[in-house]
Write a protein that holds these residues in place. Structure first.
Motif, PDB file in Angstrom:
ATOM      1  N   THR A  34       0.839  -1.190   0.000  1.00 40.92           N
ATOM      2  CA  THR A  34       0.000   0.000   0.000  1.00 40.92           C
ATOM      3  C   THR A  34       0.876   1.243   0.000  1.00 40.92           C
ATOM      4  O   THR A  34       2.002   1.244   0.516  1.00 40.92           O
ATOM      5  CB  THR A  34      -0.926   0.039   1.227  1.00 40.92           C
ATOM      6  N   VAL A  35       0.343   2.311  -0.594  1.00 42.76           N
ATOM      7  CA  VAL A  35       1.017   3.600  -0.585  1.00 42.76           C
ATOM      8  C   VAL A  35       0.078   4.649   0.004  1.00 42.76           C
ATOM      9  O   VAL A  35      -1.142   4.526  -0.076  1.00 42.76           O
ATOM     10  CB  VAL A  35       1.459   4.033  -2.007  1.00 42.76           C
ATOM     11  N   LYS A  36       0.673   5.677   0.608  1.00 38.84           N
ATOM     12  CA  LYS A  36      -0.068   6.814   1.135  1.00 38.84           C
ATOM     13  C   LYS A  36       0.587   8.091   0.631  1.00 38.84           C
ATOM     14  O   LYS A  36       1.792   8.130   0.374  1.00 38.84           O
ATOM     15  CB  LYS A  36      -0.069   6.796   2.669  1.00 38.84           C
ATOM     16  N   LEU A  37      -0.220   9.138   0.499  1.00 40.00           N
ATOM     17  CA  LEU A  37       0.290  10.431   0.066  1.00 40.00           C
ATOM     18  C   LEU A  37       0.924  11.121   1.266  1.00 40.00           C
ATOM     19  O   LEU A  37       0.241  11.489   2.224  1.00 40.00           O
ATOM     20  CB  LEU A  37      -0.849  11.280  -0.506  1.00 40.00           C
ATOM     21  N   ALA A  38       2.240  11.268   1.223  1.00 36.10           N
ATOM     22  CA  ALA A  38       2.951  11.868   2.351  1.00 36.10           C
ATOM     23  C   ALA A  38       3.073  13.379   2.206  1.00 36.10           C
ATOM     24  O   ALA A  38       2.898  14.114   3.181  1.00 36.10           O
ATOM     25  CB  ALA A  38       4.346  11.249   2.478  1.00 36.10           C
ATOM     26  N   LEU A  39       3.394  13.869   1.013  1.00 36.53           N
ATOM     27  CA  LEU A  39       3.522  15.295   0.755  1.00 36.53           C
ATOM     28  C   LEU A  39       2.958  15.604  -0.613  1.00 36.53           C
ATOM     29  O   LEU A  39       3.079  14.813  -1.548  1.00 36.53           O
ATOM     30  CB  LEU A  39       4.986  15.742   0.827  1.00 36.53           C
ATOM     31  N   ASN A  40       2.371  16.779  -0.742  1.00 35.90           N
ATOM     32  CA  ASN A  40       1.762  17.197  -2.003  1.00 35.90           C
ATOM     33  C   ASN A  40       2.004  18.692  -2.154  1.00 35.90           C
ATOM     34  O   ASN A  40       1.279  19.507  -1.615  1.00 35.90           O
ATOM     35  CB  ASN A  40       0.262  16.881  -1.988  1.00 35.90           C
ATOM     36  N   ASP A  41       3.078  19.049  -2.866  1.00 35.16           N
ATOM     37  CA  ASP A  41       3.431  20.450  -3.007  1.00 35.16           C
ATOM     38  C   ASP A  41       4.417  20.607  -4.154  1.00 35.16           C
ATOM     39  O   ASP A  41       4.996  19.633  -4.641  1.00 35.16           O
ATOM     40  CB  ASP A  41       4.057  20.968  -1.710  1.00 35.16           C
ATOM     41  N   TYR A  42       4.618  21.849  -4.585  1.00 32.09           N
ATOM     42  CA  TYR A  42       5.614  22.178  -5.600  1.00 32.09           C
ATOM     43  C   TYR A  42       5.458  21.376  -6.883  1.00 32.09           C
ATOM     44  O   TYR A  42       6.419  21.046  -7.556  1.00 32.09           O
ATOM     45  CB  TYR A  42       7.025  21.966  -5.067  1.00 32.09           C
ATOM     46  N   ARG A  43       4.196  20.995  -7.221  1.00 32.86           N
ATOM     47  CA  ARG A  43       3.943  20.231  -8.439  1.00 32.86           C
ATOM     48  C   ARG A  43       4.660  18.879  -8.410  1.00 32.86           C
ATOM     49  O   ARG A  43       4.976  18.298  -9.442  1.00 32.86           O
ATOM     50  CB  ARG A  43       4.363  21.032  -9.669  1.00 32.86           C
ATOM     51  N   ARG A  44       4.916  18.363  -7.233  1.00 35.72           N
ATOM     52  CA  ARG A  44       5.514  17.055  -7.031  1.00 35.72           C
ATOM     53  C   ARG A  44       4.758  16.373  -5.902  1.00 35.72           C
ATOM     54  O   ARG A  44       4.091  17.030  -5.117  1.00 35.72           O
ATOM     55  CB  ARG A  44       6.995  17.160  -6.635  1.00 35.72           C
ATOM     56  N   ILE A  45       4.911  15.081  -5.815  1.00 33.30           N
ATOM     57  CA  ILE A  45       4.325  14.375  -4.684  1.00 33.30           C
ATOM     58  C   ILE A  45       5.378  13.484  -4.043  1.00 33.30           C
ATOM     59  O   ILE A  45       6.379  13.126  -4.672  1.00 33.30           O
ATOM     60  CB  ILE A  45       3.100  13.517  -5.087  1.00 33.30           C
ATOM     61  N   VAL A  46       5.133  13.125  -2.805  1.00 34.37           N
ATOM     62  CA  VAL A  46       5.938  12.125  -2.105  1.00 34.37           C
ATOM     63  C   VAL A  46       4.987  11.056  -1.610  1.00 34.37           C
ATOM     64  O   VAL A  46       4.015  11.354  -0.906  1.00 34.37           O
ATOM     65  CB  VAL A  46       6.703  12.748  -0.925  1.00 34.37           C
ATOM     66  N   LEU A  47       5.237   9.823  -1.985  1.00 33.54           N
ATOM     67  CA  LEU A  47       4.424   8.685  -1.543  1.00 33.54           C
ATOM     68  C   LEU A  47       5.190   7.868  -0.509  1.00 33.54           C
ATOM     69  O   LEU A  47       6.399   7.666  -0.647  1.00 33.54           O
ATOM     70  CB  LEU A  47       4.066   7.789  -2.726  1.00 33.54           C
ATOM     71  N   SER A  48       4.476   7.417   0.511  1.00 32.74           N
ATOM     72  CA  SER A  48       5.052   6.477   1.477  1.00 32.74           C
ATOM     73  C   SER A  48       4.650   5.074   1.066  1.00 32.74           C
ATOM     74  O   SER A  48       3.467   4.758   0.954  1.00 32.74           O
ATOM     75  CB  SER A  48       4.534   6.771   2.887  1.00 32.74           C
ATOM     76  N   LEU A  49       5.630   4.210   0.851  1.00 33.23           N
ATOM     77  CA  LEU A  49       5.400   2.833   0.426  1.00 33.23           C
ATOM     78  C   LEU A  49       5.632   1.884   1.596  1.00 33.23           C
ATOM     79  O   LEU A  49       6.665   1.939   2.261  1.00 33.23           O
ATOM     80  CB  LEU A  49       6.344   2.469  -0.721  1.00 33.23           C
TER      81      LEU A  49
END
Length: 371
Positions: A34-49
């Protein structure tokens, strides 16, 4: 245990450390990543896997494929494959380059869907859940950009890029090289190529400067003597003078900025607080000591001033900001988002801000959202 995947705008390639496939361990055993959205900014995302539950299963994973689609038309925005490398039995570190060097590919305030495919060494895959998200509104406007000047014959710099304005002219300091840059064409003229301190240790030196009239002021600091030496460069005659000195106890300088009439020197005190002191630019003598305040940022290297107040760049991962502060009290008056992902330095031309984009190696003129 969570590992993080950072969205990249370019196709990545890497190699993997060969590991033997574990006998009797199947890649399709009862585990759904499963993945979760960790950060959403600067036209980029960070996913936690999610990390695999067993080391044996982890060893059978060859890599990951991050897939991004625009929800409006299911357009495939990115499909970046990243191989994994086993560095210890407990950790799997994806081979992503530093996020400062990955270009944004998403648009502001638009809907996207993202998922990750786990790639096994025998060729099968297992797909995670899909994360839906909407990117945040614009952080401001990039008005224009011009090339960052280079020094010859080498293009290697030890200190941060620093820039400032005087009478509509932009000056950029890169180590000992000082350039005047034409903001309309981007053409750069070397003003000085030996702007170095005569001190024994150039630490805390020439990382910021202020301009008053036709004179540029910087400084260097001698730890052994606790002495700040102000270096004055006449922009017309190119003469350098370093006779003005100031002794400071239980503190050391971090940055200097011009108010148009005098200099404000930011100190880092021994008690951990920050403090602005007002300096006579001609003699280097102390004119006024302002109230200490809690640090706005650990080590801000470059400020911008409108003549009364100070704009301080706050550099944080995925959430850079500009803070307008009162130098007398350190109180924050206003906070604005910074539209440049990897900025360095700050200057104010009377109507807009300028900074160096380290990611693109260019000088950027911008206006922050809400300004």
């Amino acid at each position: 245990m969570i590992v993080r995947i950072i969205l990249l705008g370019v196709l990545l390639s890497s190699c993997t450390v060969e590991q033997p496939f574990e006998a009797g361990i199947l890649e399709d055993e009862d585990w759904t990543p499963t993945v979760k959205l960790a950060l959403n900014d600067y036209r980029r995302i960070v996913l936690s896997l999610e990390r695999p539950p067993r080391v044996t299963l982890l060893k059978n994973i060859e890599g990951y494929r991050l897939v991004i689609q625009r929800k409006l038309d299911l357009f495939l925005v990115s499909s970046d494959t990243t191989l994994g490398i086993h560095v210890a039995p407990r950790y799997l570190i994806p081979r992503f380059p530093h996020p400062l060097y990955s270009k944004p590919i998403l648009e502001y305030q638009e809907g996207y869907a993202a998922y990750v495919e786990v790639l096994y060494r025998r060729g099968s895959t297992r797909r995670t859940n899909t994360v839906d998200f909407i990117t945040p509104p614009s952080r401001g406007d990039i008005i224009k950009h011009i090339p960052l000047p280079k020094k010859e014959p080498y293009d290697s710099y030890w200190f941060a890029n620093t820039l400032g304005f005087s009478h509509g002219k932009l000056f950029v300091l890169r180590d000992e090289f000082l350039f005047q840059v034409d903001t309309s064409t981007g053409n750069a003229t070397a003003i000085s190529n030996s702007f170095t301190p005569p001190g024994d240790d150039p630490n805390k030196t020439f990382r910021s400067f202020g301009i008053i009239g036709d004179t540029l002021f910087s400084y260097y600091y001698r730890w052994s003597l606790q002495t700040v030496t102000f270096v004055r460069l006449n922009l017309r005659s190119r003469e350098v003078d370093s006779t003005a000195r100031l002794t400071i106890s239980n503190a050391y300088p971090i940055a200097v900025v011009s108010t148009g009439k005098d200099l404000l020197l930011l100190l880092k005190r021994s008690d951990g607080q920050h403090q602005f002191v007002r300096i006579d630019p001609r003699s280097g003598s102390l004119l006024e000591t302002h109230q200490p305040f809690a640090p706005v940022s650990s080590y801000p290297l470059n400020f911008a001033s409108d003549g009364r107040q100070i704009w301080v760049p706050i550099y944080q991962w995925f959430d850079n900001r500009l803070k307008l502060i009162d130098p007398a009290t350190g109180a924050t008056i206003r906070t604005l988002p910074h539209p440049v992902f990897s900025p360095e330095g700050l200057a104010w031309d009377g109507s807009a801000f300028w900074t160096v984009d380290r990611e693109e190696l260019r000088i950027v003129k911008f206006r922050a959202a809400g300004f």
